[in-house]
Design a protein around this motif. Structure first.
Motif, PDB file in Angstrom:
ATOM      1  N   TRP A  42       0.846  -1.129   0.048  1.00  0.00           N
ATOM      2  CA  TRP A  42       0.019   0.071   0.021  1.00  0.00           C
ATOM      3  C   TRP A  42       1.136   1.261  -0.079  1.00  0.00           C
ATOM      4  O   TRP A  42       0.507   2.105  -0.610  1.00  0.00           O
ATOM      5  N   SER A  46      -0.190   3.730  -2.987  1.00  0.00           N
ATOM      6  CA  SER A  46      -0.967   5.000  -2.893  1.00  0.00           C
ATOM      7  C   SER A  46       0.285   5.986  -3.295  1.00  0.00           C
ATOM      8  O   SER A  46      -0.281   7.141  -3.985  1.00  0.00           O
ATOM      9  N   ASP A 139     -12.508   8.414  -4.115  1.00  0.00           N
ATOM     10  CA  ASP A 139     -11.748   7.595  -3.057  1.00  0.00           C
ATOM     11  C   ASP A 139     -10.208   7.804  -2.968  1.00  0.00           C
ATOM     12  O   ASP A 139      -9.642   7.508  -1.889  1.00  0.00           O
ATOM     13  N   ASP A 159     -10.255   4.520   0.770  1.00  0.00           N
ATOM     14  CA  ASP A 159      -9.841   3.231   1.249  1.00  0.00           C
ATOM     15  C   ASP A 159      -9.251   3.081   2.427  1.00  0.00           C
ATOM     16  O   ASP A 159      -8.318   3.711   2.615  1.00  0.00           O
ATOM     17  N   PRO A 160      -9.713   2.178   3.433  1.00  0.00           N
ATOM     18  CA  PRO A 160      -9.022   2.135   4.660  1.00  0.00           C
ATOM     19  C   PRO A 160      -7.616   1.820   4.700  1.00  0.00           C
ATOM     20  O   PRO A 160      -6.799   2.230   5.575  1.00  0.00           O
ATOM     21  N   ASN A 161      -7.019   1.232   3.597  1.00  0.00           N
ATOM     22  CA  ASN A 161      -5.446   1.060   3.666  1.00  0.00           C
ATOM     23  C   ASN A 161      -4.945   2.464   2.984  1.00  0.00           C
ATOM     24  O   ASN A 161      -3.558   2.402   3.184  1.00  0.00           O
ATOM     25  N   LYS A 163      -3.312   5.740   2.961  1.00  0.00           N
ATOM     26  CA  LYS A 163      -2.831   7.015   3.980  1.00  0.00           C
ATOM     27  C   LYS A 163      -2.765   8.323   3.373  1.00  0.00           C
ATOM     28  O   LYS A 163      -2.773   8.254   2.079  1.00  0.00           O
ATOM     29  N   GLY A 178     -17.932   6.031   5.040  1.00  0.00           N
ATOM     30  CA  GLY A 178     -17.272   4.658   5.023  1.00  0.00           C
ATOM     31  C   GLY A 178     -17.426   3.713   3.713  1.00  0.00           C
ATOM     32  O   GLY A 178     -16.764   3.096   3.554  1.00  0.00           O
ATOM     33  N   SER A 179     -18.728   4.123   3.289  1.00  0.00           N
ATOM     34  CA  SER A 179     -19.082   3.421   2.123  1.00  0.00           C
ATOM     35  C   SER A 179     -20.370   4.442   1.519  1.00  0.00           C
ATOM     36  O   SER A 179     -20.849   5.052   2.185  1.00  0.00           O
TER      37      SER A 179
END
Length: 194
Positions: A42, A46, A139, A159-161, A163, A178-179
């Protein structure tokens, strides 16, 4: 919170927001680089997000030191994408919102940078008079910044991954969700869900 002027157009980022494509991008690239004992993580992903295809390929080949040319990597990667993309499904809440907007004749546009050197935006025959009346769903950090720089209202579904280097980014957007399932159209002057 109320948006002024009300939203008249909606722009969706396609990859990772409408369709579950991020897993495909990761799998295909990891399949390629793993042959050389490397991992596409990631941190690297990123850095590559939002870059032009060739620039991202150059960064990957250089950073991981894989014994491929950029053209070889891109050809293999694109073939892998073509094989897997037809199996991608919409993410949660997407079909509900798209159907709702269509039912209420809200112009929708889809944006993508994948496999393109230029970003194209079409408002589907309805000219966008005021960028503030366009609601952008994004996103990626570069996409959020592009929407903000264009003067548009941005709903960020990160995306939670992923940063961000900008700790104020979440404060600068209209909403962080969150979605897509959490979206409330009436907050933006759109008709509420029935």
């Amino acid at each position: 919170m109320s948006i002024d002027p009300p939203v008249t157009h909606v722009l969706f980022d396609m990859d990772g927001l409408l369709l579950d494509t991020e897993a495909v991008y990761t799998k295909v690239t990891n399949d390629i680089v793993s042959r050389y004992g490397k991992t596409y993580d990631w941190d690297l992903k990123s850095k590559m997000m939002g870059m032009k295809e060739r620039d991202a390929g150059e960064l990957l080949v250089r950073t991981l030191g894989i014994p491929m040319t950029v053209d070889e990597y891109l050809a293999e990667r694109n073939a892998g994408h073509e094989a897997l993309f037809p199996h991608c499904r919409p993410l949660p809440g997407v079909m509900k919102l798209v159907s709702h907007l269509k039912k209420h004749n809200i112009p929708i546009a889809v944006a993508t940078r994948s496999h393109r050197s230029a970003f194209e935006l079409k408002a589907l025959g309805n000219p966008l008079v005021d960028p503030r009346s366009c609601l952008v769903f994004e996103d990626s950090n570069p996409g959020v910044l592009a929407g903000l720089n264009a003067g548009m209202s941005v709903v960020w579904i990160p995306d939670p991954n992923l940063k961000t280097d900008d700790p104020t980014l979440g404060e600068r957007v209209s909403d962080v969700l969150g979605s897509m399932e959490e979206f409330q159209p009436e907050k933006y002057g759109l008709p509420p869900y029935e």
